[in-house]
Design a protein around this motif. Structure first.
Motif, PDB file in Angstrom:
ATOM      1  N   SER A 131       0.824  -1.214   0.000  1.00  0.00           N
ATOM      2  CA  SER A 131       0.000   0.000   0.000  1.00  0.00           C
ATOM      3  C   SER A 131       0.855   1.259   0.000  1.00  0.00           C
ATOM      4  CB  SER A 131      -0.945   0.004   1.204  1.00  0.00           C
ATOM      5  OG  SER A 131      -0.233   0.170   2.407  1.00  0.00           O
TER       6      SER A 131
ATOM      7  N   SER B 106       0.176   4.005  -2.799  1.00  0.00           N
ATOM      8  CA  SER B 106      -0.669   5.120  -2.350  1.00  0.00           C
ATOM      9  C   SER B 106       0.078   6.447  -2.384  1.00  0.00           C
ATOM     10  CB  SER B 106      -1.172   4.850  -0.932  1.00  0.00           C
ATOM     11  OG  SER B 106      -0.085   4.736  -0.033  1.00  0.00           O
ATOM     12  N   ARG B 107      -0.709   7.511  -2.397  1.00  0.00           N
ATOM     13  CA  ARG B 107      -0.152   8.868  -2.386  1.00  0.00           C
ATOM     14  C   ARG B 107      -0.543   9.644  -1.135  1.00  0.00           C
ATOM     15  NH1 ARG B 107      -0.828  11.036  -8.644  1.00  0.00           N
ATOM     16  NH2 ARG B 107       0.414   9.388  -9.631  1.00  0.00           N
TER      17      ARG B 107
ATOM     18  N   GLN C 163      -5.330   6.825   1.461  1.00  0.00           N
ATOM     19  CA  GLN C 163      -5.228   5.815   0.409  1.00  0.00           C
ATOM     20  C   GLN C 163      -4.518   4.574   0.922  1.00  0.00           C
ATOM     21  OE1 GLN C 163      -3.388   7.338  -3.131  1.00  0.00           O
ATOM     22  NE2 GLN C 163      -5.151   8.601  -3.704  1.00  0.00           N
ATOM     23  N   ALA C 164      -3.461   4.784   1.716  1.00  0.00           N
ATOM     24  CA  ALA C 164      -2.692   3.659   2.254  1.00  0.00           C
ATOM     25  C   ALA C 164      -3.560   2.776   3.147  1.00  0.00           C
ATOM     26  CB  ALA C 164      -1.480   4.177   3.028  1.00  0.00           C
TER      27      ALA C 164
ATOM     28  N   LEU D 257      -6.036   0.855   0.843  1.00  0.00           N
ATOM     29  CA  LEU D 257      -5.343  -0.147   0.038  1.00  0.00           C
ATOM     30  C   LEU D 257      -4.830  -1.312   0.871  1.00  0.00           C
ATOM     31  CD1 LEU D 257      -3.255   1.866  -2.607  1.00  0.00           C
ATOM     32  CD2 LEU D 257      -4.994   0.130  -3.053  1.00  0.00           C
TER      33      LEU D 257
END
Length: 267
Positions: free
Chosen positions: A207, A211-212, A216-217, A220
């Motif tokens: 992740s 991810s950004r 998001q992390a 994910l």
């Protein structure tokens, strides 16, 4: 389809799906705080508790959980004593856990085969007690993360700033350690103590590569954990393979694809 109708496989899917939420989620916090090896440490200590549980005829996962929680307090205490060499706390507790487990193994030769199932995982032997324990752990972990999401974000990325802002550092550090102990104790029967660290760290590595943002992390890491566990269980069931090993190898494959795709995007 016959496999899906089997009650043992349904319990395995439920247990796997639940632990695939909490283990990668806690693993993300550990990786970001550079405490990835704590998973291995608590897993080895949990095995000592499992061995004692068999020896005294008490539910092994419960005893393993108590050992893991005690170890988490020990790690936190040693981290404060050796601030410059914080990794010493993990090494010391892990050594003690392995030593105690080996001692208990020699005392209970009759149950060593049962303990071995906790070393390598035995998800197909999950009973309803195990499922209820895993459900309880999932509810506790998700509740605490949702309640303290802002504090955990700050603590994870800047511990010094969290302390200056007035956060009760001792409370949150102990809370994270206990939550990790809960997850590991619940997970060792699914993937085994020798592989539980992979379920904590590899989804986090995937992740973080893809991810950004932290949000998001988090999303994910759960998606990757679920995909690997459920697909791994299905592959292992169809091909008659070891479930724990299949899940971990699938995670490594996902990591390889994640890293490769990230490099392609950047070039």
């Amino acid at each position: 389809m016959e496999l899906l109708s089997a009650e043992f496989f349904q319990r395995a899917l439920i247990g796997g799906a639940l632990i695939a939420i909490t283990a990668p989620l806690m693993g993300l916090f550990l990786v970001l705080r550079r405490l990835a090896m704590i998973g291995d440490t608590l897993a080895h200590v949990s095995i000592a508790g499992v061995a004692l549980g068999f020896l005294i005829n008490v539910y092994p996962v419960a005893v393993g959980l108590l050992f893991a929680i005690a170890a988490s307090f020990g790690i936190e205490m040693l981290r404060k004593m050796y601030r410059t060499y914080a990794e010493l706390s993990i090494a010391i507790i892990m050594s003690g856990g392995i030593a105690l487990a080996s001692l208990l193994f020699t005392m209970g030769k009759g149950f060593n085969l049962s303990v071995t199932s906790y070393l390598f995982g035995s998800i197909y032997t999950l009973d309803y007690t195990d499922i209820y324990v895993i459900m309880g752990v999932t509810v506790i972990v998700l509740s605490m993360v949702l309640i303290h999401k802002k504090e955990l974000f700050l603590l994870t990325f800047d511990e010094d700033a969290a302390a200056v802002s007035g956060l009760p550092m001792k409370y949150f550090n102990i809370m994270l350690s206990i939550l990790t102990a809960l997850v590991i104790s619940a997970a060792i029967k699914i993937v085994g103590a020798l592989l539980v660290s992979a379920l904590l760290t590899i989804p986090a590595a995937c992740s973080l590569a893809l991810s950004r943002s932290f949000k998001q992390a988090v999303i994910l890491v759960v998606i990757i954990g679920e995909a690997a566990v459920l697909a791994g269980l299905w592959i292992a069931g169809v091909a008659n393979l070891a479930p724990g090993g299949t899940i971990v190898l699938l995670l490594i494959g996902i990591l390889a694809v994640s890293v490769a795709s990230t490099k392609l995007i950047r070039t």
